[in-house]
Design a protein around this motif. Structure first.
Motif, short mmCIF file in Angstrom:
data_model
loop_
_atom_site.label_atom_id
_atom_site.label_comp_id
_atom_site.label_asym_id
_atom_site.label_seq_id
_atom_site.Cartn_x
_atom_site.Cartn_y
_atom_site.Cartn_z
N GLN A 193 38.00 47.14 34.22
CA GLN A 193 38.97 46.82 33.19
C GLN A 193 40.04 47.90 33.19
O GLN A 193 39.75 49.06 33.44
CB GLN A 193 38.33 46.83 31.79
N SER A 204 50.65 50.26 31.49
CA SER A 204 50.59 49.81 30.10
C SER A 204 50.73 50.97 29.12
O SER A 204 51.38 50.84 28.08
CB SER A 204 49.28 49.06 29.83
N HIS A 224 40.77 50.62 24.48
CA HIS A 224 41.33 49.31 24.20
C HIS A 224 41.68 48.63 25.51
O HIS A 224 42.49 49.16 26.28
CB HIS A 224 42.57 49.43 23.32
N GLN A 225 41.08 47.48 25.76
CA GLN A 225 41.36 46.76 27.00
C GLN A 225 42.82 46.31 26.99
O GLN A 225 43.32 45.80 25.99
CB GLN A 225 40.44 45.55 27.14
N VAL A 226 43.52 46.52 28.10
CA VAL A 226 44.94 46.23 28.20
C VAL A 226 45.20 44.74 28.04
O VAL A 226 46.05 44.33 27.26
CB VAL A 226 45.50 46.76 29.54
N GLU A 227 44.49 43.91 28.77
CA GLU A 227 44.64 42.46 28.67
C GLU A 227 43.26 41.86 28.51
O GLU A 227 42.39 42.06 29.36
CB GLU A 227 45.30 41.88 29.91
N LYS A 228 43.07 41.11 27.45
CA LYS A 228 41.76 40.53 27.18
C LYS A 228 41.31 39.65 28.35
O LYS A 228 42.07 38.83 28.86
CB LYS A 228 41.82 39.69 25.90
N ASP A 229 40.08 39.85 28.76
CA ASP A 229 39.44 39.07 29.82
C ASP A 229 40.12 39.19 31.18
O ASP A 229 39.99 38.32 32.02
CB ASP A 229 39.32 37.60 29.43
N ARG A 230 40.87 40.26 31.43
CA ARG A 230 41.44 40.48 32.76
C ARG A 230 40.60 41.54 33.46
O ARG A 230 40.41 42.64 32.94
CB ARG A 230 42.89 40.93 32.69
N ALA A 241 47.29 49.56 36.58
CA ALA A 241 47.68 48.64 35.50
C ALA A 241 47.58 49.32 34.14
O ALA A 241 48.45 49.16 33.28
CB ALA A 241 46.81 47.39 35.54
#
Length: 76
Positions: A23, A61, A40-46, A57
């Motif tokens: 992640q 961000s 905090h995950q940058v993009e949910k479910d990526r 990535a």
């Protein structure tokens, strides 16, 4: 590792491994005297196949978040 100052927190982007996939996360570290650290995950479910791609990535961000804060995104 580069940390950015966004007021009450220092932030940085990094990769985090979960069950063989990665992640992109932004790490927020509260300024002293607090020692709270949140992820905090940058993009949910990526998910990413390599830690290098996830880290890039996440760092991009973190830079974008810093730029948004500097432009006044958190001002009421």
């Amino acid at each position: 590792m580069t940390e950015f100052d966004i007021g009450e927190f220092f932030i940085r982007g990094e990769a985090r491994e979960v069950e063989g996939e990665f992640q992109a996360v932004i790490v927020m570290r509260a300024k002293p005297p607090l020692k709270t650290v949140t992820y905090h995950q940058v993009e949910k479910d990526r998910w990413f196949k390599t830690p290098d791609v996830a880290a890039i990535a996440a760092q991009e961000s973190a830079r974008e978040l810093k730029a948004a804060v500097d432009a006044g995104a958190l001002k009421a």
